[in-house]
Design a protein around this motif. Structure first.
Motif, PDB file in Angstrom:
ATOM      1  N   SER A 123       0.851  -1.191   0.000  1.00  0.00           N
ATOM      2  CA  SER A 123       0.000   0.000   0.000  1.00  0.00           C
ATOM      3  C   SER A 123       0.884   1.238   0.000  1.00  0.00           C
ATOM      4  N   HIS A 124       0.425   2.253  -0.683  1.00  0.00           N
ATOM      5  CA  HIS A 124       1.204   3.489  -0.845  1.00  0.00           C
ATOM      6  C   HIS A 124       0.429   4.714  -0.392  1.00  0.00           C
ATOM      7  N   TYR A 125       1.164   5.726   0.074  1.00  0.00           N
ATOM      8  CA  TYR A 125       0.629   7.084   0.200  1.00  0.00           C
ATOM      9  C   TYR A 125       1.393   7.889  -0.847  1.00  0.00           C
ATOM     10  N   GLY A 126       0.769   8.159  -1.959  1.00  0.00           N
ATOM     11  CA  GLY A 126       1.514   8.794  -3.047  1.00  0.00           C
ATOM     12  C   GLY A 126       2.696   7.918  -3.428  1.00  0.00           C
ATOM     13  N   GLY A 130       3.734   0.995  10.046  1.00  0.00           N
ATOM     14  CA  GLY A 130       2.697   0.654   9.069  1.00  0.00           C
ATOM     15  C   GLY A 130       1.521  -0.109   9.668  1.00  0.00           C
ATOM     16  N   LYS A 131       1.442  -0.152  10.981  1.00  0.00           N
ATOM     17  CA  LYS A 131       0.408  -0.945  11.662  1.00  0.00           C
ATOM     18  C   LYS A 131      -0.999  -0.436  11.324  1.00  0.00           C
ATOM     19  N   THR A 132      -1.166   0.861  11.477  1.00  0.00           N
ATOM     20  CA  THR A 132      -2.486   1.432  11.202  1.00  0.00           C
ATOM     21  C   THR A 132      -2.851   1.270   9.730  1.00  0.00           C
ATOM     22  N   THR A 133      -1.863   1.452   8.865  1.00  0.00           N
ATOM     23  CA  THR A 133      -2.118   1.297   7.430  1.00  0.00           C
ATOM     24  C   THR A 133      -2.626  -0.114   7.122  1.00  0.00           C
ATOM     25  N   LEU A 134      -2.009  -1.116   7.748  1.00  0.00           N
ATOM     26  CA  LEU A 134      -2.442  -2.493   7.512  1.00  0.00           C
ATOM     27  C   LEU A 134      -3.890  -2.686   7.978  1.00  0.00           C
ATOM     28  N   LEU A 135      -4.210  -2.162   9.139  1.00  0.00           N
ATOM     29  CA  LEU A 135      -5.594  -2.286   9.633  1.00  0.00           C
ATOM     30  C   LEU A 135      -6.565  -1.606   8.684  1.00  0.00           C
ATOM     31  N   ARG A 136      -6.159  -0.438   8.195  1.00  0.00           N
ATOM     32  CA  ARG A 136      -7.034   0.300   7.277  1.00  0.00           C
ATOM     33  C   ARG A 136      -7.246  -0.469   5.969  1.00  0.00           C
ATOM     34  N   CYS A 137      -6.216  -1.201   5.540  1.00  0.00           N
ATOM     35  CA  CYS A 137      -6.376  -2.047   4.341  1.00  0.00           C
ATOM     36  C   CYS A 137      -7.357  -3.184   4.607  1.00  0.00           C
ATOM     37  N   GLN A 150      -8.391   2.028   3.061  1.00  0.00           N
ATOM     38  CA  GLN A 150      -7.074   2.410   2.539  1.00  0.00           C
ATOM     39  C   GLN A 150      -6.844   1.605   1.256  1.00  0.00           C
ATOM     40  N   PRO A 151      -6.541   2.294   0.158  1.00  0.00           N
ATOM     41  CA  PRO A 151      -6.344   1.565  -1.096  1.00  0.00           C
ATOM     42  C   PRO A 151      -5.124   0.639  -1.030  1.00  0.00           C
ATOM     43  N   VAL A 152      -5.296  -0.524  -1.628  1.00  0.00           N
ATOM     44  CA  VAL A 152      -4.236  -1.521  -1.702  1.00  0.00           C
ATOM     45  C   VAL A 152      -3.613  -1.411  -3.085  1.00  0.00           C
ATOM     46  N   SER A 153      -2.264  -1.460  -3.160  1.00  0.00           N
ATOM     47  CA  SER A 153      -1.641  -1.376  -4.481  1.00  0.00           C
ATOM     48  C   SER A 153      -1.185  -2.727  -5.013  1.00  0.00           C
ATOM     49  N   GLY A 154      -1.191  -3.751  -4.189  1.00  0.00           N
ATOM     50  CA  GLY A 154      -0.821  -5.090  -4.649  1.00  0.00           C
ATOM     51  C   GLY A 154      -1.092  -6.122  -3.569  1.00  0.00           C
ATOM     52  N   GLY A 155      -1.165  -7.384  -3.974  1.00  0.00           N
ATOM     53  CA  GLY A 155      -1.431  -8.453  -3.020  1.00  0.00           C
ATOM     54  C   GLY A 155      -2.916  -8.570  -2.731  1.00  0.00           C
ATOM     55  N   SER A 156      -3.267  -9.351  -1.729  1.00  0.00           N
ATOM     56  CA  SER A 156      -4.693  -9.600  -1.495  1.00  0.00           C
ATOM     57  C   SER A 156      -5.053  -9.705  -0.021  1.00  0.00           C
ATOM     58  N   ARG A 182      -8.014 -11.783   1.997  1.00  0.00           N
ATOM     59  CA  ARG A 182      -9.097 -12.770   1.909  1.00  0.00           C
ATOM     60  C   ARG A 182      -9.750 -12.929   3.269  1.00  0.00           C
ATOM     61  N   PHE A 183     -11.061 -13.056   3.242  1.00  0.00           N
ATOM     62  CA  PHE A 183     -11.796 -13.237   4.490  1.00  0.00           C
ATOM     63  C   PHE A 183     -12.735 -14.409   4.322  1.00  0.00           C
ATOM     64  N   ASP A 184     -12.578 -15.393   5.186  1.00  0.00           N
ATOM     65  CA  ASP A 184     -13.399 -16.597   5.137  1.00  0.00           C
ATOM     66  C   ASP A 184     -13.398 -17.183   3.728  1.00  0.00           C
ATOM     67  N   GLY A 185     -12.233 -17.175   3.096  1.00  0.00           N
ATOM     68  CA  GLY A 185     -12.084 -17.795   1.788  1.00  0.00           C
ATOM     69  C   GLY A 185     -12.395 -16.911   0.599  1.00  0.00           C
ATOM     70  N   ALA A 186     -13.018 -15.736   0.835  1.00  0.00           N
ATOM     71  CA  ALA A 186     -13.394 -14.871  -0.280  1.00  0.00           C
ATOM     72  C   ALA A 186     -12.403 -13.720  -0.422  1.00  0.00           C
ATOM     73  N   ASP A 187     -12.110 -13.365  -1.677  1.00  0.00           N
ATOM     74  CA  ASP A 187     -11.203 -12.240  -1.922  1.00  0.00           C
ATOM     75  C   ASP A 187     -11.971 -10.933  -1.700  1.00  0.00           C
ATOM     76  N   ILE A 188     -11.545 -10.150  -0.714  1.00  0.00           N
ATOM     77  CA  ILE A 188     -12.247  -8.888  -0.418  1.00  0.00           C
ATOM     78  C   ILE A 188     -11.339  -7.683  -0.673  1.00  0.00           C
ATOM     79  N   THR A 189     -10.237  -7.895  -1.400  1.00  0.00           N
ATOM     80  CA  THR A 189      -9.225  -6.853  -1.578  1.00  0.00           C
ATOM     81  C   THR A 189      -9.816  -5.523  -2.031  1.00  0.00           C
ATOM     82  N   THR A 190     -10.839  -5.580  -2.888  1.00  0.00           N
ATOM     83  CA  THR A 190     -11.385  -4.326  -3.422  1.00  0.00           C
ATOM     84  C   THR A 190     -12.816  -4.055  -2.947  1.00  0.00           C
ATOM     85  N   LEU A 191     -13.266  -4.843  -1.992  1.00  0.00           N
ATOM     86  CA  LEU A 191     -14.626  -4.656  -1.478  1.00  0.00           C
ATOM     87  C   LEU A 191     -14.726  -3.363  -0.664  1.00  0.00           C
TER      88      LEU A 191
END
Ligand code: ATP
Length: 236
Positions: A12-15, A42-49, A54-60, A62-71
């Protein structure tokens, strides 16, 4: 028990600043997992992801087996991901009870009242002050209210961001006792803390974050006895 939350290669990035550099973290059902690290790691950033603000720039994620990266965040709350934010953020002018009720805003039905009673049993001080504006509570009481409010959403995983921040030592102990009680009641918890010793002491497993990367992961007990952790985070 099965993996509930699975974070893989998350960035994840800030600018142009990269705050997370490929994070792998898992939390199993019923587990208490701690994420520790210095200010700015980066603790808070991870929680926000995880909560989706907080926008994610790569990776994923998953929650309970479902991809929620962009939910969107709201849908994640609906899935059972609930965060008690850093700095508490209770609604000061509203009563304690109305703050609790707000935590159940996605739910309906008579069991909400029963859950409110459970919160009052767990936090008797909130019962005593239920009609007062939340802003009149002490810091520790507001922290308890923030946790109770998150629990009113019946989360499948509770994300706690620095619950001990700004609290006097006695209240810190009380908050950590509360977290242990929640875990023993079966709540899955992802706990982010600068208070590394207290967090690792109660955690099943822990991760150490340094400038956006996980540098160590092990059981809470193993991390507490780890020489590098002792030196860098425990002041021992
Ligand atoms: P803290 O304990 O202070 O909350 P943290 O471990 O949670 O620290 P983050 O807040 O996630 O750390 O910050 C990680 C990195 O991202 C830091 O280098 C920080 O300076 C940077 N950062 C955080 N928020 C922003 C922002 N809004 N704009 C630019 N950079 C940011």
């Amino acid at each position: 028990m099965g993996t509930l939350l699975e974070i893989s290669g998350l960035t994840s990035h800030y600018g142009r600043i990269q705050a997370l550099k490929g994070i792998d973290v898992t939390v199993a059902e019923g587990e208490l997992v701690a994420l520790v690290g210095a200010n700015g790691a980066g603790k808070t950033t991870l929680l926000r992801c995880i909560s989706g603000v907080q926008p994610v720039s790569g990776g994923s994620v998953r929650f309970d087996g479902a991809d929620i990266t962009t939910l969107v965040a709201e849908k994640r709350v609906g899935l059972g991901i609930s965060q008690s934010p850093e700095g508490r953020q209770v609604f000061g002018p509203m009563s304690v009870e109305d703050n609790l009720r707000l935590g159940a805003y996605l739910r309906s039905g008579p069991e909400i009242q029963a859950d409110m009673q459970r919160m009052y049993d767990m936090f008797p001080i909130l019962y005593k002050k239920r009609e007062l504006p939340a802003g009149t509570l002490s810091g520790g009481q507001q922290q308890m209210l923030a946790i109770a409010r998150a629990l009113m959403g019946k989360p499948r995983v509770l994300l706690l961001d620095e619950p001990s921040m700004g609290l006097a030592p006695l209240l810190v102990e009380e908050i950590f006792r509360t977290i242990v009680a929640l875990k023993e009641a079966g709540t899955t918890i992802f706990l982010v803390e600068q208070n590394a010793y207290a967090a690792l002491a109660i955690a099943d497993r822990g991760y150490v974050l340094e400038t956006g990367s996980v540098v160590l992961s092990d059981t809470g007990q193993a991390l507490i006895s780890n020489e590098k952790v002792k030196e860098a985070y425990l002041g021992l």
